[in-house]
Scaffold this motif. Structure first.
Motif, PDB file in Angstrom:
ATOM      1  N   ASP A 117      30.714  16.748  -0.089  1.00  0.00           N
ATOM      2  CA  ASP A 117      31.088  15.913   1.060  1.00  0.00           C
ATOM      3  C   ASP A 117      30.363  14.579   1.044  1.00  0.00           C
ATOM      4  OD1 ASP A 117      32.828  17.822   2.705  1.00  0.00           O
ATOM      5  OD2 ASP A 117      31.035  19.024   2.365  1.00  0.00           O
ATOM      6  N   CYS A 118      29.093  14.601   0.659  1.00  0.00           N
ATOM      7  CA  CYS A 118      28.275  13.395   0.696  1.00  0.00           C
ATOM      8  C   CYS A 118      27.362  13.360  -0.520  1.00  0.00           C
ATOM      9  CB  CYS A 118      27.440  13.366   1.978  1.00  0.00           C
ATOM     10  SG  CYS A 118      26.316  11.962   2.108  1.00  0.00           S
ATOM     11  N   VAL A 119      27.318  12.208  -1.202  1.00  0.00           N
ATOM     12  CA  VAL A 119      26.391  12.009  -2.313  1.00  0.00           C
ATOM     13  C   VAL A 119      25.272  11.095  -1.833  1.00  0.00           C
ATOM     14  CG1 VAL A 119      26.066  11.125  -4.646  1.00  0.00           C
ATOM     15  CG2 VAL A 119      28.185  12.308  -4.039  1.00  0.00           C
ATOM     16  N   ILE A 120      24.035  11.568  -1.957  1.00  0.00           N
ATOM     17  CA  ILE A 120      22.866  10.811  -1.513  1.00  0.00           C
ATOM     18  C   ILE A 120      22.207  10.197  -2.742  1.00  0.00           C
ATOM     19  CG2 ILE A 120      20.665  10.920  -0.299  1.00  0.00           C
ATOM     20  CD1 ILE A 120      21.743  13.359   1.217  1.00  0.00           C
ATOM     21  N   VAL A 121      22.332   8.876  -2.865  1.00  0.00           N
ATOM     22  CA  VAL A 121      21.764   8.160  -4.003  1.00  0.00           C
ATOM     23  C   VAL A 121      20.301   7.845  -3.681  1.00  0.00           C
ATOM     24  CG1 VAL A 121      21.956   6.164  -5.520  1.00  0.00           C
ATOM     25  CG2 VAL A 121      24.022   7.161  -4.504  1.00  0.00           C
ATOM     26  N   VAL A 122      19.395   8.388  -4.492  1.00  0.00           N
ATOM     27  CA  VAL A 122      17.962   8.278  -4.224  1.00  0.00           C
ATOM     28  C   VAL A 122      17.340   7.244  -5.164  1.00  0.00           C
ATOM     29  CG1 VAL A 122      15.793   9.531  -4.009  1.00  0.00           C
ATOM     30  CG2 VAL A 122      17.968  10.723  -3.609  1.00  0.00           C
ATOM     31  N   GLN A 123      16.644   6.264  -4.594  1.00  0.00           N
ATOM     32  CA  GLN A 123      15.851   5.315  -5.372  1.00  0.00           C
ATOM     33  C   GLN A 123      14.470   5.195  -4.746  1.00  0.00           C
ATOM     34  OE1 GLN A 123      17.785   1.504  -6.107  1.00  0.00           O
ATOM     35  NE2 GLN A 123      18.896   2.404  -7.804  1.00  0.00           N
ATOM     36  N   LYS A 154       9.389   7.192  -1.249  1.00  0.00           N
ATOM     37  CA  LYS A 154       8.041   6.722  -1.574  1.00  0.00           C
ATOM     38  C   LYS A 154       7.693   5.445  -0.807  1.00  0.00           C
ATOM     39  CE  LYS A 154       8.136   9.183  -5.901  1.00  0.00           C
ATOM     40  NZ  LYS A 154       7.598   9.351  -7.248  1.00  0.00           N
ATOM     41  N   THR A 155       8.134   5.414   0.451  1.00  0.00           N
ATOM     42  CA  THR A 155       7.847   4.240   1.281  1.00  0.00           C
ATOM     43  C   THR A 155       6.360   4.091   1.542  1.00  0.00           C
ATOM     44  OG1 THR A 155       8.227   5.597   3.263  1.00  0.00           O
ATOM     45  CG2 THR A 155      10.094   4.322   2.426  1.00  0.00           C
ATOM     46  N   ASP A 156       5.581   5.165   1.341  1.00  0.00           N
ATOM     47  CA  ASP A 156       4.134   5.089   1.556  1.00  0.00           C
ATOM     48  C   ASP A 156       3.426   4.296   0.467  1.00  0.00           C
ATOM     49  OD1 ASP A 156       2.973   7.547  -0.465  1.00  0.00           O
ATOM     50  OD2 ASP A 156       5.054   7.712   0.225  1.00  0.00           O
ATOM     51  N   LEU A 157       4.101   4.029  -0.658  1.00  0.00           N
ATOM     52  CA  LEU A 157       3.467   3.345  -1.785  1.00  0.00           C
ATOM     53  C   LEU A 157       3.664   1.836  -1.766  1.00  0.00           C
ATOM     54  CD1 LEU A 157       4.330   5.827  -4.696  1.00  0.00           C
ATOM     55  CD2 LEU A 157       2.171   5.594  -3.456  1.00  0.00           C
ATOM     56  N   GLY A 210      12.021  11.481 -11.347  1.00  0.00           N
ATOM     57  CA  GLY A 210      10.748  11.168 -10.723  1.00  0.00           C
ATOM     58  C   GLY A 210      10.809  10.421  -9.406  1.00  0.00           C
ATOM     59  N   VAL A 211      11.999  10.297  -8.800  1.00  0.00           N
ATOM     60  CA  VAL A 211      12.083   9.553  -7.544  1.00  0.00           C
ATOM     61  C   VAL A 211      11.818  10.442  -6.326  1.00  0.00           C
ATOM     62  CG1 VAL A 211      13.621   7.783  -8.451  1.00  0.00           C
ATOM     63  CG2 VAL A 211      14.597   9.848  -7.413  1.00  0.00           C
ATOM     64  N   GLY A 212      11.612  11.737  -6.549  1.00  0.00           N
ATOM     65  CA  GLY A 212      11.241  12.623  -5.442  1.00  0.00           C
ATOM     66  C   GLY A 212      12.340  13.530  -4.946  1.00  0.00           C
ATOM     67  N   LYS A 213      13.436  13.698  -5.699  1.00  0.00           N
ATOM     68  CA  LYS A 213      14.547  14.526  -5.242  1.00  0.00           C
ATOM     69  C   LYS A 213      14.127  15.983  -5.068  1.00  0.00           C
ATOM     70  CE  LYS A 213      17.453  13.741  -8.579  1.00  0.00           C
ATOM     71  NZ  LYS A 213      16.521  13.033  -9.507  1.00  0.00           N
ATOM     72  N   SER A 214      13.495  16.552  -6.102  1.00  0.00           N
ATOM     73  CA  SER A 214      13.133  17.967  -6.045  1.00  0.00           C
ATOM     74  C   SER A 214      12.075  18.242  -4.988  1.00  0.00           C
ATOM     75  CB  SER A 214      12.651  18.446  -7.417  1.00  0.00           C
ATOM     76  OG  SER A 214      13.704  18.386  -8.356  1.00  0.00           O
ATOM     77  N   THR A 215      11.093  17.346  -4.848  1.00  0.00           N
ATOM     78  CA  THR A 215      10.082  17.501  -3.807  1.00  0.00           C
ATOM     79  C   THR A 215      10.731  17.475  -2.427  1.00  0.00           C
ATOM     80  OG1 THR A 215       8.414  16.437  -5.200  1.00  0.00           O
ATOM     81  CG2 THR A 215       7.955  16.546  -2.843  1.00  0.00           C
ATOM     82  N   LEU A 216      11.686  16.583  -2.244  1.00  0.00           N
ATOM     83  CA  LEU A 216      12.398  16.499  -0.974  1.00  0.00           C
ATOM     84  C   LEU A 216      13.160  17.781  -0.692  1.00  0.00           C
ATOM     85  CD1 LEU A 216      13.608  15.084   1.477  1.00  0.00           C
ATOM     86  CD2 LEU A 216      15.280  14.015  -0.060  1.00  0.00           C
ATOM     87  N   GLU A 236       4.826   7.506  -9.797  1.00  0.00           N
ATOM     88  CA  GLU A 236       6.122   8.103 -10.083  1.00  0.00           C
ATOM     89  C   GLU A 236       5.937   9.544 -10.510  1.00  0.00           C
ATOM     90  OE1 GLU A 236       9.177   6.125  -9.538  1.00  0.00           O
ATOM     91  OE2 GLU A 236       7.410   5.489  -8.453  1.00  0.00           O
ATOM     92  N   GLY A 237       6.806  10.424 -10.017  1.00  0.00           N
ATOM     93  CA  GLY A 237       6.726  11.828 -10.372  1.00  0.00           C
ATOM     94  C   GLY A 237       7.265  12.086 -11.769  1.00  0.00           C
ATOM     95  N   ARG A 238       6.887  13.229 -12.344  1.00  0.00           N
ATOM     96  CA  ARG A 238       7.430  13.639 -13.639  1.00  0.00           C
ATOM     97  C   ARG A 238       8.488  14.688 -13.378  1.00  0.00           C
ATOM     98  NH1 ARG A 238       2.393  15.582 -16.683  1.00  0.00           N
ATOM     99  NH2 ARG A 238       1.555  15.779 -14.590  1.00  0.00           N
ATOM    100  N   HIS A 239       9.686  14.423 -13.829  1.00  0.00           N
ATOM    101  CA  HIS A 239      10.845  15.217 -13.442  1.00  0.00           C
ATOM    102  C   HIS A 239      10.893  16.559 -14.162  1.00  0.00           C
ATOM    103  CE1 HIS A 239      14.835  15.774 -11.859  1.00  0.00           C
ATOM    104  NE2 HIS A 239      15.208  16.197 -13.047  1.00  0.00           N
ATOM    105  N   THR A 240      11.263  17.625 -13.459  1.00  0.00           N
ATOM    106  CA  THR A 240      11.347  18.936 -14.089  1.00  0.00           C
ATOM    107  C   THR A 240      12.662  19.643 -13.833  1.00  0.00           C
ATOM    108  OG1 THR A 240      10.320  19.994 -12.168  1.00  0.00           O
ATOM    109  CG2 THR A 240       8.865  19.303 -13.938  1.00  0.00           C
ATOM    110  N   THR A 241      13.536  19.149 -12.969  1.00  0.00           N
ATOM    111  CA  THR A 241      14.807  19.821 -12.739  1.00  0.00           C
ATOM    112  C   THR A 241      15.644  19.754 -14.008  1.00  0.00           C
ATOM    113  OG1 THR A 241      14.808  19.242 -10.402  1.00  0.00           O
ATOM    114  CG2 THR A 241      16.914  19.844 -11.359  1.00  0.00           C
ATOM    115  N   VAL A 242      16.040  20.900 -14.540  1.00  0.00           N
ATOM    116  CA  VAL A 242      16.778  20.923 -15.802  1.00  0.00           C
ATOM    117  C   VAL A 242      18.212  21.410 -15.625  1.00  0.00           C
ATOM    118  CG1 VAL A 242      14.720  21.197 -17.208  1.00  0.00           C
ATOM    119  CG2 VAL A 242      15.866  23.226 -16.323  1.00  0.00           C
ATOM    120  N   ARG A 243      18.566  21.941 -14.467  1.00  0.00           N
ATOM    121  CA  ARG A 243      19.947  22.352 -14.252  1.00  0.00           C
ATOM    122  C   ARG A 243      20.315  22.137 -12.787  1.00  0.00           C
ATOM    123  NH1 ARG A 243      20.477  28.947 -13.891  1.00  0.00           N
ATOM    124  NH2 ARG A 243      19.114  29.228 -12.095  1.00  0.00           N
TER     125      ARG A 243
END
Length: 354
Positions: A117-123, A154-157, A210-216, A236-243
């Motif tokens: 329904d909705c795609v959330i583009v994260v930067q 990452k508005t805190d940075l 690394g933009v924080g998707k998985s943490t969110l 910047e985070g190190r990305h680990t989501t593989v699927r």
């Protein structure tokens, strides 16, 4: 035969899929939604719970292209058989929306998610913010028919004025999609995002690694469903989501995380240009010629706006780049080869002249 039951509706089922099921499902089939794909196995979910299934021989034979096979978010007709509870997927129901890109390094397309329904583009506001890439994402989202949101993390940075400047850039480019700001550290914006996630709706998060998707998503779930790594010294985070995986939140909304995508090819950019270039498309009817390409024609309203400074030059250049890509994407393989050969002859001729 699958029908309109309220338990299935909570997973995104609607009259569209009920009609598709009437046409394609057998009398003994049930409908289920794909939550993940893992080495030939599908993990499916319906009102009875979670179970695993494989594609039937007929479907494997008829769906030769990868994009014609089920992906995360799809609805399928499945036959349950045997004491092991495994299923056999008999048919893929037509997709209401899709998120897809050109397959990396190959001809064809890669499905990212379906029936979103909705795609959330994260930067990230810190290092990842890139207006041209954002426009490219929005074009891809619009082409597939979903609603786009923009999430600045990452508005805190960074200082507040930097975030405000980035939002001003987005609005200055004519992008009207909702813009949310969020910090996984200070929790700014998390409550607002949670309020916007509607039960029974599906939300797909896309963005660079690394933009924080998985943490969110971990925060939305309430526990560490997706593995994340500590933030690097740069912030910047190190990305680990593989699927990809569809996850049902406590409030009934569904979210899909994605491996990071910094670069991707568009399949039908022309159909999605309105997603990131509404301001340019609004000027087009004022051009002198109906078939204006906005490159060199006299009386072009778009070129006039660029000259007057009311339309950003970089924004305009990115529009032309994606428009050219759309034109190339519409060519058949034979037409593309012909175009490439003609270009090769032009290069050889130029070298001889020198």
């Amino acid at each position: 035969m699958p029908d309109l039951n309220p338990d299935r509706a909570a997973l995104g089922w609607n009259p569209w899929f009920a009609e598709q099921a009437r046409l394609h499902c057998g009398p003994a089939d049930t409908a289920a939604r794909v939550t993940s794909v893992d080495r030939g196995w599908l993990v499916l979910l319906n009102e009875t719970g979670v179970f695993r299934a494989q594609l039937s021989g007929n479907l494997l034979h008829s769906a030769r292209a990868a994009a014609a096979r089920p992906c995360v978010g799809d609805w399928v007709c499945v036959a349950r058989a045997g004491a092991d509870g495994f299923g056999s997927v008999q048919a893929l129901l037509e997709r209401q929306t899709s998120l897809r890109r050109k397959a990396a390094g190959a001809v064809g397309e890669q499905m990212i998610a379906a029936n979103v329904d909705c795609v959330i583009v994260v930067q990230s506001c810190h290092y990842d913010f890139n207006l041209k890439r954002l426009e490219r994402y929005l074009t891809m989202v619009a082409e597939g028919g979903a609603t786009p949101w923009i999430l600045l993390t990452k508005t805190d940075l960074v200082a507040p004025e930097i975030v405000e400047g980035q939002i001003a850039e987005i609005r200055g480019a004519g992008i009207a999609a909702p813009v949310l700001r969020l910090s996984n550290v200070t929790h700014e914006g998390i409550d607002e995002l949670q309020r916007m996630l509607v039960p029974g709706q599906t939300y797909c998060f896309v963005g660079s690694s690394g933009v924080g998707k998985s943490t969110l998503i971990n925060g939305l779930i309430g526990h560490a469903q997706q593995e994340t790594k500590t933030v690097s010294g740069s912030g910047e985070g190190r990305h680990t989501t593989v699927r990809r995986e569809l996850i049902v939140l406590a409030n009934g909304a569904m979210v899909i995380d994605n491996p990071g995508m910094r670069e991707f090819g568009l399949l039908d950019a022309e159909a999605g240009l309105a997603g990131g270039f509404a301001d340019i498309l609004a000027l087009a009817p004022q051009c002198k010629f109906n078939n204006c390409t906005h490159v060199s024609e006299p009386g072009c309203a778009v070129l006039a706006a660029v000259s007057a400074g009311t339309l950003d030059r970089g924004h305009y250049d990115n529009f032309l780049k994606l428009a050219r890509e759309a034109k190339l994407g519409a060519l058949s393989p034979a037409e593309k080869r012909k175009k490439e050969r003609a270009f090769g002859r032009l290069v050889k001729s130029a070298k001889k002249d020198r």
